[in-house]
Motif scaffolding. Structure first.
Motif, PDB file in Angstrom:
ATOM      1  N   ILE A 171      34.591 -42.956  28.655  1.00 23.88           N
ATOM      2  CA  ILE A 171      35.123 -44.310  28.519  1.00 23.88           C
ATOM      3  C   ILE A 171      35.662 -44.819  29.843  1.00 23.88           C
ATOM      4  O   ILE A 171      35.468 -45.985  30.210  1.00 23.88           O
ATOM      5  N   ALA A 172      36.305 -43.935  30.615  1.00 22.27           N
ATOM      6  CA  ALA A 172      36.823 -44.356  31.913  1.00 22.27           C
ATOM      7  C   ALA A 172      35.687 -44.749  32.852  1.00 22.27           C
ATOM      8  O   ALA A 172      35.772 -45.761  33.571  1.00 22.27           O
ATOM      9  N   GLY A 173      34.599 -43.966  32.852  1.00 24.44           N
ATOM     10  CA  GLY A 173      33.465 -44.307  33.709  1.00 24.44           C
ATOM     11  C   GLY A 173      32.805 -45.606  33.304  1.00 24.44           C
ATOM     12  O   GLY A 173      32.412 -46.418  34.168  1.00 24.44           O
ATOM     13  N   ALA A 174      32.693 -45.837  32.000  1.00 32.05           N
ATOM     14  CA  ALA A 174      32.103 -47.089  31.521  1.00 32.05           C
ATOM     15  C   ALA A 174      32.988 -48.276  31.863  1.00 32.05           C
ATOM     16  O   ALA A 174      32.500 -49.352  32.242  1.00 32.05           O
ATOM     17  N   ARG A 175      34.299 -48.078  31.752  1.00 35.71           N
ATOM     18  CA  ARG A 175      35.230 -49.158  32.065  1.00 35.71           C
ATOM     19  C   ARG A 175      35.165 -49.509  33.550  1.00 35.71           C
ATOM     20  O   ARG A 175      35.179 -50.686  33.933  1.00 35.71           O
ATOM     21  N   ALA A 176      35.067 -48.479  34.392  1.00 41.45           N
ATOM     22  CA  ALA A 176      34.995 -48.724  35.837  1.00 41.45           C
ATOM     23  C   ALA A 176      33.729 -49.502  36.207  1.00 41.45           C
ATOM     24  O   ALA A 176      33.736 -50.297  37.149  1.00 41.45           O
ATOM     25  N   ALA A 177      32.637 -49.260  35.461  1.00 36.12           N
ATOM     26  CA  ALA A 177      31.384 -49.966  35.731  1.00 36.12           C
ATOM     27  C   ALA A 177      31.298 -51.299  34.991  1.00 36.12           C
ATOM     28  O   ALA A 177      30.259 -51.959  35.043  1.00 36.12           O
ATOM     29  N   GLU A 178      32.363 -51.645  34.281  1.00 36.04           N
ATOM     30  CA  GLU A 178      32.426 -52.889  33.507  1.00 36.04           C
ATOM     31  C   GLU A 178      31.313 -52.956  32.454  1.00 36.04           C
ATOM     32  O   GLU A 178      30.710 -54.005  32.216  1.00 36.04           O
ATOM     33  N   LEU A 179      31.084 -51.789  31.813  1.00 36.82           N
ATOM     34  CA  LEU A 179      30.124 -51.734  30.714  1.00 36.82           C
ATOM     35  C   LEU A 179      30.852 -52.184  29.452  1.00 36.82           C
ATOM     36  O   LEU A 179      31.592 -51.417  28.839  1.00 36.82           O
ATOM     37  N   ARG A 180      30.672 -53.415  29.061  1.00 36.43           N
ATOM     38  CA  ARG A 180      31.375 -53.955  27.906  1.00 36.43           C
ATOM     39  C   ARG A 180      30.397 -54.807  27.097  1.00 36.43           C
ATOM     40  O   ARG A 180      29.226 -54.950  27.448  1.00 36.43           O
ATOM     41  N   ASP A 181      30.898 -55.343  25.980  1.00 31.46           N
ATOM     42  CA  ASP A 181      30.112 -56.194  25.095  1.00 31.46           C
ATOM     43  C   ASP A 181      29.298 -57.204  25.933  1.00 31.46           C
ATOM     44  O   ASP A 181      29.864 -57.850  26.822  1.00 31.46           O
ATOM     45  N   PRO A 182      27.976 -57.304  25.684  1.00 26.81           N
ATOM     46  CA  PRO A 182      27.188 -56.814  24.545  1.00 26.81           C
ATOM     47  C   PRO A 182      26.592 -55.423  24.708  1.00 26.81           C
ATOM     48  O   PRO A 182      25.862 -54.961  23.832  1.00 26.81           O
ATOM     49  N   TRP A 183      26.853 -54.741  25.836  1.00 29.53           N
ATOM     50  CA  TRP A 183      26.369 -53.375  25.988  1.00 29.53           C
ATOM     51  C   TRP A 183      27.101 -52.460  24.998  1.00 29.53           C
ATOM     52  O   TRP A 183      28.241 -52.712  24.639  1.00 29.53           O
ATOM     53  N   THR A 184      26.456 -51.363  24.625  1.00 27.05           N
ATOM     54  CA  THR A 184      27.062 -50.376  23.736  1.00 27.05           C
ATOM     55  C   THR A 184      27.145 -49.040  24.443  1.00 27.05           C
ATOM     56  O   THR A 184      26.170 -48.589  25.049  1.00 27.05           O
ATOM     57  N   LEU A 185      28.312 -48.414  24.365  1.00 28.05           N
ATOM     58  CA  LEU A 185      28.515 -47.079  24.913  1.00 28.05           C
ATOM     59  C   LEU A 185      28.465 -46.070  23.773  1.00 28.05           C
ATOM     60  O   LEU A 185      29.197 -46.189  22.791  1.00 28.05           O
ATOM     61  N   PHE A 186      27.596 -45.069  23.895  1.00 28.54           N
ATOM     62  CA  PHE A 186      27.500 -43.986  22.924  1.00 28.54           C
ATOM     63  C   PHE A 186      28.261 -42.785  23.473  1.00 28.54           C
ATOM     64  O   PHE A 186      28.016 -42.349  24.603  1.00 28.54           O
ATOM     65  N   VAL A 187      29.191 -42.241  22.680  1.00 31.00           N
ATOM     66  CA  VAL A 187      29.939 -41.050  23.096  1.00 31.00           C
ATOM     67  C   VAL A 187      29.802 -39.991  22.006  1.00 31.00           C
ATOM     68  O   VAL A 187      29.731 -40.305  20.817  1.00 31.00           O
ATOM     69  N   ASN A 188      29.782 -38.731  22.411  1.00 30.31           N
ATOM     70  CA  ASN A 188      29.637 -37.612  21.482  1.00 30.31           C
ATOM     71  C   ASN A 188      30.996 -37.025  21.137  1.00 30.31           C
ATOM     72  O   ASN A 188      31.897 -36.980  21.993  1.00 30.31           O
ATOM     73  N   VAL A 189      31.140 -36.577  19.896  1.00 29.14           N
ATOM     74  CA  VAL A 189      32.334 -35.824  19.518  1.00 29.14           C
ATOM     75  C   VAL A 189      31.911 -34.604  18.713  1.00 29.14           C
ATOM     76  O   VAL A 189      30.834 -34.559  18.128  1.00 29.14           O
ATOM     77  N   GLU A 190      32.778 -33.607  18.718  1.00 30.40           N
ATOM     78  CA  GLU A 190      32.632 -32.441  17.861  1.00 30.40           C
ATOM     79  C   GLU A 190      33.488 -32.687  16.622  1.00 30.40           C
ATOM     80  O   GLU A 190      34.720 -32.706  16.722  1.00 30.40           O
ATOM     81  N   PRO A 191      32.878 -32.919  15.440  1.00 28.91           N
ATOM     82  CA  PRO A 191      33.676 -33.296  14.263  1.00 28.91           C
ATOM     83  C   PRO A 191      34.817 -32.343  13.954  1.00 28.91           C
ATOM     84  O   PRO A 191      35.914 -32.771  13.602  1.00 28.91           O
ATOM     85  N   GLY A 192      34.598 -31.047  14.093  1.00 25.87           N
ATOM     86  CA  GLY A 192      35.652 -30.101  13.767  1.00 25.87           C
ATOM     87  C   GLY A 192      36.823 -30.136  14.723  1.00 25.87           C
ATOM     88  O   GLY A 192      37.923 -29.710  14.384  1.00 25.87           O
ATOM     89  N   ALA A 193      36.598 -30.659  15.935  1.00 19.41           N
ATOM     90  CA  ALA A 193      37.650 -30.646  16.947  1.00 19.41           C
ATOM     91  C   ALA A 193      38.299 -32.001  17.144  1.00 19.41           C
ATOM     92  O   ALA A 193      39.403 -32.089  17.684  1.00 19.41           O
ATOM     93  N   ALA A 194      37.630 -33.071  16.734  1.00 20.26           N
ATOM     94  CA  ALA A 194      38.063 -34.413  17.124  1.00 20.26           C
ATOM     95  C   ALA A 194      39.051 -35.057  16.160  1.00 20.26           C
ATOM     96  O   ALA A 194      39.641 -36.074  16.493  1.00 20.26           O
ATOM     97  N   TYR A 195      39.249 -34.496  14.965  1.00 20.05           N
ATOM     98  CA  TYR A 195      40.037 -35.189  13.954  1.00 20.05           C
ATOM     99  C   TYR A 195      41.436 -35.534  14.443  1.00 20.05           C
ATOM    100  O   TYR A 195      41.888 -36.673  14.331  1.00 20.05           O
ATOM    101  N   ASP A 196      42.135 -34.562  15.012  1.00 19.42           N
ATOM    102  CA  ASP A 196      43.512 -34.815  15.451  1.00 19.42           C
ATOM    103  C   ASP A 196      43.564 -35.788  16.617  1.00 19.42           C
ATOM    104  O   ASP A 196      44.565 -36.492  16.806  1.00 19.42           O
ATOM    105  N   ALA A 197      42.497 -35.834  17.418  1.00 14.55           N
ATOM    106  CA  ALA A 197      42.482 -36.755  18.559  1.00 14.55           C
ATOM    107  C   ALA A 197      42.394 -38.207  18.106  1.00 14.55           C
ATOM    108  O   ALA A 197      42.900 -39.102  18.775  1.00 14.55           O
TER     109      ALA A 197
END
Length: 440
Positions: free
Chosen positions: A102-128
């Motif tokens: 997200i920080a890299g996308a923000r620095a490059a001004e990747l915003r609407d209408p572009w879409t950023l896809f990020v991966n998560v590990e479901p078992g690890a991401a819940y608390d985050a």
């Protein structure tokens, strides 16, 4: 090795390891020790692979792919996550990867209408993903459109937590993508419950020769996409033949080396053309109401004895068997004692033919029999007074929801008021509230 990577292991430590350990263990131990340093120093970075609209060849988004320090033993994502699993740092690494993306996308001004896809590990991401804080480092904001990719291999480990994670992600206004769909049949069964915005086809569907198995997967995916409006994205497009297959399978979006390799984001984004990747507004998915009350709100209940409900349940089980491997079967039995030897024999066939089979009840073990996921009902749960079954497949859905009238006398003569419905949305809602009780 880059200066940044070299700083992660002191020269003295490298010399000591070299003197005492053979090459492979030395690299392994260095990697395990260094992951903590990589995380502490914020050395996780992202490269970005374009997501292409196949009809127009337009870039409509980018998927962030995690990398460790260049030239180090932890540069590759498989080494990063393998080390994190061995050392119990998956949650920390998952969050660091998402923050870097997200920080890299923000620095490059990747915003609407572009879409950023990020991966998560479901078992690890819940608390985050705590209740939305859009101003946090990994909370998006700044006009970013984010779709979170859930890895297929972890979807059924803890369905209760998975549905809650999906709700937390959607509470931020982010979308959901299911990754590697078709690699395991469980992911197909969960499509109707998770209702992803993007369905990412496993690359083997694109790169292997057509087969009956692939045809069944594609049929299930296209049925869900047609009903829900989800976009179908094909991964692994490496040549023109793969591209033609992807289009034939119904994909409207694509990724792969033919279309663009992972790299830093452009210093200046080109003008946006094509269509924005859709992110639907969804309500709560892990529903906790009584399934009987959900059914009674749609159809007036009728009364019948247990003997009739047994035969209706068997009929729905037979329909599930005919519906194919992408089918989900969930049932609430009131008490584990009603999960009888005769029921076990029928459920052995369901396990053989269907993707996900669950059984709930008071005193129900976590694994009531091989292949069946158990859900323990607590004393205050309204399901203790119900007999419910939901079958959801790509082309068939039905539910039986019944409430015990608490007659005295022989068990087979007990009366229930019940609703039998083939309303797909009701069957999905019942399945969601049942599966949300399976897990920790």
């Amino acid at each position: 090795m880059t200066p940044q990577a070299a700083n992660l292991v002191s020269p003295g430590r490298q010399q000591t390891l070299s003197a005492t350990l053979p090459d492979e263990p030395r690299v392994l131990l260095a990697a395990e020790h260094d992951l903590g340093l990589v995380l502490a120093q914020g050395a996780i970075r992202s490269v970005y692979q374009p997501v292409i609209e196949l009809d127009t060849d337009a870039v409509v988004g980018y998927e962030a792919l995690a990398r460790g320090p260049a030239g180090s033993t932890l540069e590759r994502p498989d080494a990063l996550f393998a080390t994190a699993r061995r050392t119990g740092q998956v949650a920390e690494l998952d969050r660091a990867c998402r923050s870097a993306a997200i920080a890299g996308a923000r620095a490059a001004e990747l915003r609407d209408p572009w879409t950023l896809f990020v991966n998560v590990e479901p078992g690890a991401a819940y608390d985050a993903f705590r209740p939305a804080d859009r101003s946090s480092a990994d909370g998006g904001g700044g006009g970013q459109r984010v779709i979170v990719e859930l890895t297929e291999r972890a979807l059924t480990t803890d369905p209760m937590q998975l549905l809650r994670l999906v709700e937390r992600i959607r509470s931020r206004g982010w979308g959901i993508a299911l990754d590697d769909v078709g690699a395991e049949r469980e992911s197909l069964a969960l499509l109707p419950l998770l209702r992803p915005d993007v369905i990412k086809l496993d690359l083997r569907l694109i790169q292997q020769r057509p087969s009956a198995d692939i045809a069944e997967i594609v049929s299930a995916v296209n049925a869900e996409a047609e009903r829900s409006g989800a976009a179908v994205l094909a991964e692994g497009i490496e040549n023109e033949q793969h591209l033609a297959v992807a289009r034939g399978l119904g994909a409207t979006l694509g990724q792969g080396w033919l279309l663009g390799r992972p790299a830093p984001l452009p210093t200046m984004l080109p003008p946006f053309r094509g269509a924005r990747v859709g992110i639907a507004v969804r309500g709560h998915q892990a529903r906790r109401e009584s399934p009987f009350e959900m059914g009674a709100a749609i159809t007036a209940p009728r009364a019948a004895r247990k003997t009739l409900l047994i035969e209706i349940s068997k009929h729905l089980e037979r329909q599930a068997i005919r519906s194919g491997e992408a089918t989900l079967v969930l049932a609430a039995f009131q008490n584990a004692s009603f999960f009888t030897p005769a029921t076990r024999r029928r459920y052995a066939e369901l396990v053989r033919t269907n993707a996900f089979v669950g059984a709930l009840g008071q005193d129900m073990p976590a694994d009531p029999m091989p292949g069946v996921r158990g859900g323990l009902l607590h004393p205050a749960d309204p399901l203790l007074g119900e007999w419910d079954i939901a079958v959801v497949g790509p082309h068939f859905a039905a539910t039986l929801v019944a409430r015990d009238l608490h007659d005295t006398g022989p068990d087979a003569q007990r009366r229930f008021e019940f609703v039998l419905s083939h309303n797909r949305e009701l069957a999905i809602a019942v399945a969601s509230t049942l599966i949300s009780r399976i897990g920790r």
